[in-house]
Write an enzyme that holds these catalytic residues in place. Structure first.
Site, PDB file in Angstrom:
ATOM      1  N   ARG A 154       0.831  -1.463  -0.091  1.00  0.00           N
ATOM      2  CA  ARG A 154      -0.099   0.076  -0.236  1.00  0.00           C
ATOM      3  C   ARG A 154       1.285   1.149   0.029  1.00  0.00           C
ATOM      4  O   ARG A 154       1.019   2.348  -0.673  1.00  0.00           O
ATOM      5  CB  ARG A 154      -0.576   0.219   1.127  1.00  0.00           C
ATOM      6  CG  ARG A 154      -2.063  -0.850   0.653  1.00  0.00           C
ATOM      7  CD  ARG A 154      -2.322  -2.232   0.401  1.00  0.00           C
ATOM      8  NE  ARG A 154      -2.782  -3.154   0.506  1.00  0.00           N
ATOM      9  CZ  ARG A 154      -3.448  -3.927   1.743  1.00  0.00           C
ATOM     10  NH1 ARG A 154      -3.115  -3.560   2.703  1.00  0.00           N
ATOM     11  NH2 ARG A 154      -4.796  -4.603   1.081  1.00  0.00           N
ATOM     12  N   ASP A 183      -0.054  -7.277  -2.698  1.00  0.00           N
ATOM     13  CA  ASP A 183      -0.992  -7.019  -2.330  1.00  0.00           C
ATOM     14  C   ASP A 183      -1.634  -6.009  -3.894  1.00  0.00           C
ATOM     15  O   ASP A 183      -1.009  -6.203  -4.677  1.00  0.00           O
ATOM     16  CB  ASP A 183      -1.925  -6.463  -1.806  1.00  0.00           C
ATOM     17  CG  ASP A 183      -2.383  -5.803  -0.695  1.00  0.00           C
ATOM     18  OD1 ASP A 183      -3.709  -6.003  -0.860  1.00  0.00           O
ATOM     19  OD2 ASP A 183      -2.761  -6.378   0.688  1.00  0.00           O
ATOM     20  N   HIS A 256      -6.388 -10.546  -3.329  1.00  0.00           N
ATOM     21  CA  HIS A 256      -5.225  -9.086  -3.410  1.00  0.00           C
ATOM     22  C   HIS A 256      -4.631  -9.520  -4.012  1.00  0.00           C
ATOM     23  O   HIS A 256      -3.258  -8.955  -3.828  1.00  0.00           O
ATOM     24  CB  HIS A 256      -4.524  -9.253  -1.856  1.00  0.00           C
ATOM     25  CG  HIS A 256      -6.078  -8.988  -0.716  1.00  0.00           C
ATOM     26  ND1 HIS A 256      -6.026  -7.931  -0.305  1.00  0.00           N
ATOM     27  CD2 HIS A 256      -6.445  -9.141   0.359  1.00  0.00           C
ATOM     28  CE1 HIS A 256      -7.136  -7.207   0.218  1.00  0.00           C
ATOM     29  NE2 HIS A 256      -6.850  -8.525   1.128  1.00  0.00           N
ATOM     30  N   ASP A 318      -6.547 -14.085   2.447  1.00  0.00           N
ATOM     31  CA  ASP A 318      -7.300 -13.358   3.421  1.00  0.00           C
ATOM     32  C   ASP A 318      -8.360 -12.840   2.282  1.00  0.00           C
ATOM     33  O   ASP A 318      -7.852 -12.636   0.963  1.00  0.00           O
ATOM     34  CB  ASP A 318      -6.931 -12.771   3.753  1.00  0.00           C
ATOM     35  CG  ASP A 318      -6.484 -11.227   3.945  1.00  0.00           C
ATOM     36  OD1 ASP A 318      -4.919 -12.019   2.945  1.00  0.00           O
ATOM     37  OD2 ASP A 318      -6.254 -10.596   4.154  1.00  0.00           O
ATOM     38  N   GLU A 319      -9.610 -12.811   2.572  1.00  0.00           N
ATOM     39  CA  GLU A 319     -10.394 -11.824   1.838  1.00  0.00           C
ATOM     40  C   GLU A 319     -10.561 -11.645   0.568  1.00  0.00           C
ATOM     41  O   GLU A 319      -9.722 -11.158  -0.154  1.00  0.00           O
ATOM     42  CB  GLU A 319     -10.030 -10.610   1.646  1.00  0.00           C
ATOM     43  CG  GLU A 319     -10.246  -9.988   3.268  1.00  0.00           C
ATOM     44  CD  GLU A 319     -10.192  -8.574   4.040  1.00  0.00           C
ATOM     45  OE1 GLU A 319     -10.565  -7.902   4.808  1.00  0.00           O
ATOM     46  OE2 GLU A 319      -8.226  -8.141   3.361  1.00  0.00           O
ATOM     47  N   TRP A 385      -6.401 -13.815  12.263  1.00  0.00           N
ATOM     48  CA  TRP A 385      -6.574 -12.266  12.169  1.00  0.00           C
ATOM     49  C   TRP A 385      -8.277 -12.320  12.286  1.00  0.00           C
ATOM     50  O   TRP A 385      -8.169 -10.581  12.641  1.00  0.00           O
ATOM     51  CB  TRP A 385      -5.901 -11.574  11.213  1.00  0.00           C
ATOM     52  CG  TRP A 385      -7.137 -11.282   9.879  1.00  0.00           C
ATOM     53  CD1 TRP A 385      -6.932 -12.728   8.812  1.00  0.00           C
ATOM     54  CD2 TRP A 385      -7.566 -10.602   9.172  1.00  0.00           C
ATOM     55  NE1 TRP A 385      -7.409 -12.620   8.080  1.00  0.00           N
ATOM     56  CE2 TRP A 385      -8.150 -11.584   8.551  1.00  0.00           C
ATOM     57  CE3 TRP A 385      -8.244  -9.545   9.909  1.00  0.00           C
ATOM     58  CZ2 TRP A 385      -9.718 -11.192   7.449  1.00  0.00           C
ATOM     59  CZ3 TRP A 385      -9.013  -8.974   8.713  1.00  0.00           C
ATOM     60  CH2 TRP A 385      -9.699  -9.369   7.701  1.00  0.00           C
ATOM     61  N   TYR A 410      -3.849  -5.460  15.703  1.00  0.00           N
ATOM     62  CA  TYR A 410      -3.567  -4.356  14.351  1.00  0.00           C
ATOM     63  C   TYR A 410      -2.836  -2.904  14.683  1.00  0.00           C
ATOM     64  O   TYR A 410      -3.867  -2.125  14.887  1.00  0.00           O
ATOM     65  CB  TYR A 410      -4.801  -4.092  13.912  1.00  0.00           C
ATOM     66  CG  TYR A 410      -5.787  -5.870  12.684  1.00  0.00           C
ATOM     67  CD1 TYR A 410      -4.825  -7.029  13.382  1.00  0.00           C
ATOM     68  CD2 TYR A 410      -5.645  -5.707  11.422  1.00  0.00           C
ATOM     69  CE1 TYR A 410      -4.294  -7.833  12.650  1.00  0.00           C
ATOM     70  CE2 TYR A 410      -5.594  -6.759  10.551  1.00  0.00           C
ATOM     71  CZ  TYR A 410      -4.790  -8.384  10.946  1.00  0.00           C
ATOM     72  OH  TYR A 410      -5.397  -8.703   9.997  1.00  0.00           O
ATOM     73  N   ASP A 412      -2.738  -0.834  12.491  1.00  0.00           N
ATOM     74  CA  ASP A 412      -3.208   0.318  12.142  1.00  0.00           C
ATOM     75  C   ASP A 412      -4.261   0.396  12.587  1.00  0.00           C
ATOM     76  O   ASP A 412      -5.137   2.170  11.754  1.00  0.00           O
ATOM     77  CB  ASP A 412      -2.948  -0.303  10.534  1.00  0.00           C
ATOM     78  CG  ASP A 412      -3.798  -1.382  10.516  1.00  0.00           C
ATOM     79  OD1 ASP A 412      -4.774  -1.938  11.104  1.00  0.00           O
ATOM     80  OD2 ASP A 412      -5.014  -1.375   9.033  1.00  0.00           O
ATOM     81  N   TRP A 460      -0.501  -2.012   8.867  1.00  0.00           N
ATOM     82  CA  TRP A 460      -1.070  -2.553   7.331  1.00  0.00           C
ATOM     83  C   TRP A 460      -0.860  -0.846   7.111  1.00  0.00           C
ATOM     84  O   TRP A 460      -1.160   0.215   7.809  1.00  0.00           O
ATOM     85  CB  TRP A 460      -2.508  -2.682   7.265  1.00  0.00           C
ATOM     86  CG  TRP A 460      -2.933  -4.011   7.500  1.00  0.00           C
ATOM     87  CD1 TRP A 460      -3.336  -4.984   8.486  1.00  0.00           C
ATOM     88  CD2 TRP A 460      -2.060  -5.618   6.516  1.00  0.00           C
ATOM     89  NE1 TRP A 460      -3.145  -6.417   8.500  1.00  0.00           N
ATOM     90  CE2 TRP A 460      -2.835  -6.570   7.345  1.00  0.00           C
ATOM     91  CE3 TRP A 460      -1.882  -5.234   5.726  1.00  0.00           C
ATOM     92  CZ2 TRP A 460      -2.781  -8.049   6.361  1.00  0.00           C
ATOM     93  CZ3 TRP A 460      -1.854  -6.521   4.850  1.00  0.00           C
ATOM     94  CH2 TRP A 460      -1.987  -8.136   5.770  1.00  0.00           C
ATOM     95  N   THR A 461      -0.894  -0.005   5.973  1.00  0.00           N
ATOM     96  CA  THR A 461      -0.035   0.836   5.523  1.00  0.00           C
ATOM     97  C   THR A 461      -0.617   1.474   4.062  1.00  0.00           C
ATOM     98  O   THR A 461      -0.021   2.220   4.121  1.00  0.00           O
ATOM     99  CB  THR A 461       1.417   0.645   5.138  1.00  0.00           C
ATOM    100  OG1 THR A 461       1.411  -0.103   3.647  1.00  0.00           O
ATOM    101  CG2 THR A 461       2.218   0.934   6.028  1.00  0.00           C
ATOM    102  N   GLU A 462      -1.882   1.833   4.312  1.00  0.00           N
ATOM    103  CA  GLU A 462      -3.151   2.253   3.574  1.00  0.00           C
ATOM    104  C   GLU A 462      -3.107   3.460   4.087  1.00  0.00           C
ATOM    105  O   GLU A 462      -2.342   4.339   3.776  1.00  0.00           O
ATOM    106  CB  GLU A 462      -4.244   1.432   3.480  1.00  0.00           C
ATOM    107  CG  GLU A 462      -4.970   0.526   3.148  1.00  0.00           C
ATOM    108  CD  GLU A 462      -4.570  -0.583   3.731  1.00  0.00           C
ATOM    109  OE1 GLU A 462      -4.215  -0.673   4.705  1.00  0.00           O
ATOM    110  OE2 GLU A 462      -5.700  -1.637   3.679  1.00  0.00           O
TER     111      GLU A 462
HETATM  112  C1  ACM Z   1      -6.304  -8.992   6.559  1.00  0.00           C
HETATM  113  O1  ACM Z   1      -6.082  -7.989   7.935  1.00  0.00           O
HETATM  114  N1  ACM Z   1      -7.244  -8.931   5.888  1.00  0.00           N
HETATM  115  C2  ACM Z   1      -5.401  -9.639   7.368  1.00  0.00           C
END
Ligand code: ACM
Ligand code: ZN
Length: 746
Positions: A154, A183, A256, A318-319, A385, A410, A412, A460-462
Site C-alpha cells: 500500500r 497486494d 489481493h 484472506d479476503e 486475524w 492491528y 493500523d 497495514w499501510t493504507e
Molecule cells: C487481513 O487483515 N486482511 C489479514
C-alpha cells in the site's frame, strides 16, 4: 506537540523510580539487585575471542549505538566474561553483575539478547563514566514466534527504512519479520521469469486521498510505487539474520492480486486487462484457480523460496471474494473434476496445491485464517486475524498457529480517541489493550495450546504513507507487544508504563524514532452515577498541572494536579456543555462536548447483543457524546443482526418531547442506516414508529413522543441485504449507533 514537552513529564517520573525497578524491556524472567554498583569508563575491555564473527560485530555495534561505548577486544582483564552453556533452555541467558559482568548463554541468539538487556541496564553518569547496579538477570522467551508484519504494497518503504524497522525490532527481541510483499496496489518483489510483475505491477497512477470511505472520493494523481530487486531482498534477509530475525515473505493468493493481474491478466478468470488500483479495499478479481494460474504462482514461489532461508512462506489466503470463480467455466470445471462442493472448497484445493509445492521444496505454508474455510490443508499453519477463533480451531485440529487478532494486534488502528490523532483505518487499540494480549486463549487445553507458536502485530499501510508515520503507529505499542510475547510473568501495566517512561522513550528518541505520545495524554473516562455521569480526567503523572474550564459556564475554572472528577447530573431539558482541559506541564489542550439530557447515564439494556468487536459497554449510548468521524471503534456500538432492541429506563416517569437515535452511515464499510425505528412504552405497551426508507437519509433520527414515560424500548430494523450496486451487495449490513438522547425544553 513537541517531544520537549513530553520530556518534562518523564523527568517527573525519573524522580519516582525505585532502585529495584527493572530497566529492561521486555521484562526478564528474573531481575534482582544487590547494593552497590559496578562503574566503568567508555572504553570497555572485553574478551570476544571465542565468539562467532557476526555476534562479535553485532555486540561491538550495540555498545556503540546504545552508549557510544568502545569495546577493546582481547584484553587481559575482561570486564565482560562470556560463557556458553550446554543443555539449557532454548534462547535462555543470564547476566551476573558484580566485580565483573558474566553473561551465560545457550546460543548466539541468546547472547545477543543478553547484550541488549545489558545495554539497557547501563546508566550514563557522564560522557566518560558509566554505572550498572550489581544485579542478576535470568531470562528466556515465552513464545517462539514474536513477530511484526509490514505491508510494503500500500505504501513502499526503502531498503534503508526496512533495515531501520528491523533494527528497532531487534531491540525488543522480536524474531520474525513478516514482509507483506504483494497486494492489489503494488507488487514489490522482482521475479525474473515474469518481469512485468514489477515493470507494470509495482506502479500505480493514483492513490485515494483521505479515508477511502469519504464521499466523494478524490485521488492524488501521481505515479507511485517501487520494488526490491532480488539482490536487495537478499541483503535485507541477511541483515535480519545477522540480528537473529527470520524473514517470512508473503506472496498473496488467490485474492489481493490486482497488481499481478494488471501485469498478467491471463491468470484472472475474465482475462480482462485492468490497471493497478489506487483505491483500498477488497476486489472481486482474483487469481483464477485454473492450472495455468497455479503454475504461474508456483513459478513465482520457485524464485521466492531460495531468497528466504526461514521455515515458512506466507501465501495470504484472506479476503478472496468468490464471485469470479462462481462465474468462471474453468473454475467450475475444476470443482466438478475434483468433486468440490463449493468455491470455499476450491480455495482449499488451491491452497493445498501450494502447500504440496512448498513442502516438496522444503518449506511450510502459513496463511490467514480464511484458509480454514473449505478444509485446512494438511501441513498448513494458520495466522489468526479475525479474532482468536480461527487460531483456536486450527490448534484444535493440531495445526500450528500464530495469533494476530484485530482486537489487540492491528497497529493500523487508532491508539487514542482524540481528534488530533492522525487519520487511521478505524478501530481503537490503545497501548493498554496491546498489553492485555494473550496468544493462548483461556480454555484451550495445554496440549492444543502447544500449537500456538506466538503472536505478531500487523502494520497495514493504507494510512501510513511514510516512515515517520510507521514509527508513530508501531511505537510504543510494539514494546507492549514484546512484553506479551516474551514475559512469563507479565508485570502490572502501570509498572511497564513507568519503565517505558523512565528509560525507553529516551531510547526511542536517541534512535530518532517518531513514537506516539498518545498514551501520555490525560485520559478522559466516564462512569455511570445514580444521577448522571462522572467525568474523570486522569493524568499519567500525579505531578502534572492542569486547568479545567467549563466553556459554557465561566464560574467553573479550576486548577488541579494529576486527576479531577466532575459529576454531571442529568437535566430535565437539553443543554450543551463544553469543557476544556489544558495541561500547563505539556501544553496539551483537549476539548470535550457533552449534550446533557434526561437520558444521560440512565440504565440501558441491550436486549439484542451487540457484536463483540464493537461493544464498548452500555454507557456509550447515553454518555452525551456523539461519535467522531471518520468513525473510531470505541465511540460506537455495532450490531450485525436484522433487529436490534434496546431498553431504556429513565428512572422516573417524565415527559418526553422527542427521542433522538443517532446512527452512522458509511456504506463503503457496509454500515447502513436502518429501515424502521419503533418506540414502545413498557407500561402502556403503546408505541410509535418511523420508517421506512426513503425517510432514512439522516444519521440523526427523531421520533416525536409527547407523553410521560419511564421505561421504554426502541426496536430498530435493518435492511435484509445491502442493495445491488453498493459495496458488499447481498451481504447483511452493519448497524452502528452512537447515542440515544431526549429532546425536552429546559
Ligand atoms: C487481513 O487483515 N486482511 C489479514
Ligand atoms: Zn477462474
Amino acid at each position: 506537540m513537541t517531544k520537549l514537552f513530553y520530556g518534562l513529564i518523564f523527568i517527573l517520573f525519573i524522580s519516582l523510580a525505585q532502585a529495584q525497578d527493572c530497566p529492561i524491556l521486555p521484562t526478564p524472567v528474573v531481575y534482582t539487585t544487590q547494593t552497590g554498583s559496578l562503574n566503568f569508563s567508555n572504553n570497555l575491555a572485553v574478551d570476544l575471542t571465542n565468539l562467532d564473527q557476526n555476534l562479535k560485530a553485532q555486540l561491538i555495534a550495540l555498545a556503540d549505538t546504545y552508549h557510544q561505548l568502545k569495546i577493546e577486544s582481547g584484553q587481559d582483564k575482561s570486564l565482560i566474561i562470556f560463557k556458553k552453556l550446554e543443555n539449557v533452555k532454548q534462547d535462555s541467558y543470564s547476566i551476573n553483575v558484580n566485580e565483573s559482568i558474566i553473561i551465560s548463554y545457550s546460543s548466539d541468539r541468546s547472547c545477543y539478547y543478553a547484550f541488549h538487556s545489558l545495554m539497557q541496564m547501563i546508566e550514563k553518569i557522564n560522557a566518560n563514566e558509566f554505572s550498572i547496579s550489581k544485579s542478576f538477570v535470568k531470562d528466556y522467551p515465552s513464545y517462539q514466534w514474536r513477530g511484526l508484519h509490514l505491508d510494503v504494497a500500500r505504501h513502499f518503504f526503502s531498503v534503508e527504512e526496512v533495515k531501520q524497522f528491523i533494527d528497532q525490532m531487534a531491540i525488543y527481541k522480536f524474531n520474525v519479520f513478516h514482509w507483506h510483499l504483494t497486494d492489489d496496489q503494488g507488487w514489490r518483489i522482482e521475479i525474473k521469469k515474469y518481469p512485468k510483475l514489477t515493470s507494470i505491477g509495482a506502479w500505480r497512477d493514483s492513490t485515494v486521498e483521505n479515508h477511502f470511505t469519504t464521499a466523494p472520493r478524490t485521488y492524488k494523481k501521481e505515479r507511485y510505487g517501487g520494488f526490491y530487486t532480488q539482490l536487495e531482498i537478499k541483503a535485507i534477509v541477511a541483515y535480519a539474520q545477522e540480528r537473529y530475525i527470520t524473514v517470512v515473505p508473503e506472496i498473496e493468493m488467490p485474492g489481493h492480486a490486482r497488481a499481478a493481474l494488471a501485469a498478467y491478466p491471463m491468470y484472472s478468470c475474465t482475462g480482462i486487462q485492468q490497471e493497478v488500483p489506487g483505491l483500498w479495499g477488497i476486489f472481486d478479481d482474483i487469481f483464477c484457480a485454473k492450472e495455468e494460474s497455479i503454475v504461474f504462482l508456483q513459478d513465482i514461489l520457485s524464485e521466492v523460496i531460495p531468497l528466504f532461508p526461514g521455515e515458512f512462506i506466507h501465501v495470504g489466503g484472506d479476503e478472496a471474494p468468490k464471485t469470479r470463480w462462481h462465474d468462471c467455466e474453468k473454475c467450475q470445471a475444476i470443482m466438478k473434476e475434483q468433486k468440490l462442493k463449493d468455491e470455499h472448497e476450491l480455495q482449499s484445493y488451491f491452497i493445498q496445491r501450494m502447500d504440496k509445492y512448498l513442502l516438496s521444496n522444503g518449506k511450510k505454508l502459513i496463511g490467514w485464517d480464511e484458509i480454514l474455510e473449505g478444509g485446512l490443508s494438511p501441513n498448513a499453519a494458520v495466522m489468526s486475524w479475525r479474532g482468536f477463533d480461527g487460531g483456536i480451531e486450527a490448534a484444535n485440529q493440531e495445526h500450528q498457529v500464530v495469533m494476530s487478532p484485530g482486537s489487540h494486534c492491528y497497529f493500523d488502528h487508532y491508539q487514542g480517541k482524540g481528534s488530533e490523532e492522525p487519520l487511521a483505518i478505524g478501530g481503537f487499540t490503545p497501548l493498554e489493550k496491546v498489553y492485555e494480549f494473550q496468544p493462548i486463549p483461556r480454555g484451550l487445553d495445554s496440549f492444543k495450546a502447544s500449537y500456538i507458536l506466538g503472536g505478531q502485530a500487523n502494520l497495514w499501510t493504507e494510512y501510513i504513507p511514510d516512515f515517520n508515520q510507521l514509527m508513530y503507529m508501531t511505537y510504543p505499542r510494539a514494546i507492549a507487544l514484546s512484553q506479551a510475547l516474551w514475559c512469563e510473568d507479565l508485570p502490572k501495566y502501570e509498572l511497564f508504563e513507568k519503565t517505558l517512561m523512565n528509560k525507553h522513550l529516551d531510547l526511542l528518541t536517541a534512535n530518532k524514532i517518531n513514537y506516539s505520545p498518545t498514551f501520555l495524554k490525560p485520559n478522559f473516562s466516564f462512569t455511570r452515577t445514580i444521577t448522571g455521569i462522572d467525568f474523570k480526567v486522569k493524568s499519567k503523572s500525579n505531578e502534572e498541572q492542569f486547568e479545567f474550564k467549563d466553556r459554557s459556564d465561566s464560574s467553573l475554572n479550576v486548577n488541579f494536579k494529576g486527576s479531577y472528577d466532575l459529576p454531571i447530573n442529568r437535566t430535565r431539558g437539553t443543554k450543551k456543555l463544553t469543557y476544556s482541559v489544558n495541561s500547563f506541564t505539556t501544553g496539551i489542550q483537549k476539548n470535550i462536548a457533552i449534550t446533557n439530557n434526561p437520558c444521560l447515564g440512565v440504565p440501558v439494556v441491550y436486549l439484542t447483543k451487540p457484536s463483540n468487536q464493537y461493544n464498548n459497554g452500555d454507557l456509550t449510548l447515553v454518555d452525551g457524546q456523539f461519535g467522531a468521524r471518520p468513525w473510531k471503534g470505541n465511540e460506537w456500538i455495532g450490531f450485525d443482526t436484522s433487529v436490534v432492541v434496546i431498553e431504556i429506563d429513565l428512572t422516573k416517569k417524565q415527559r418526553i418531547d422527542s427521542l433522538q437515535v443517532s446512527f452512522l452511515k458509511d456504506e463503503n464499510s457496509w454500515i447502513h442506516l436502518p429501515c424502521t425505528i419503533e418506540f414502545q412504552d413498557l407500561k402502556t405497551k403503546k408505541g410509535k414508529g418511523i420508517g421506512a426508507a426513503p425517510n432514512f437519509y439522516d444519521e440523526r433520527q427523531v421520533l416525536y413522543i409527547g407523553k410521560k414515560v419511564q421505561k421504554f424500548t426502541i426496536t430498530i430494523k435493518t435492511l435484509d441485504q445491502i442493495p445491488q450496486g453498493k459495496p458488499g451487495a447481498g451481504s447483511h449490513p452493519w448497524l452502528f449507533i452512537d447515542e440515544i438522547s431526549i429532546k425536552n425544553k429546559l
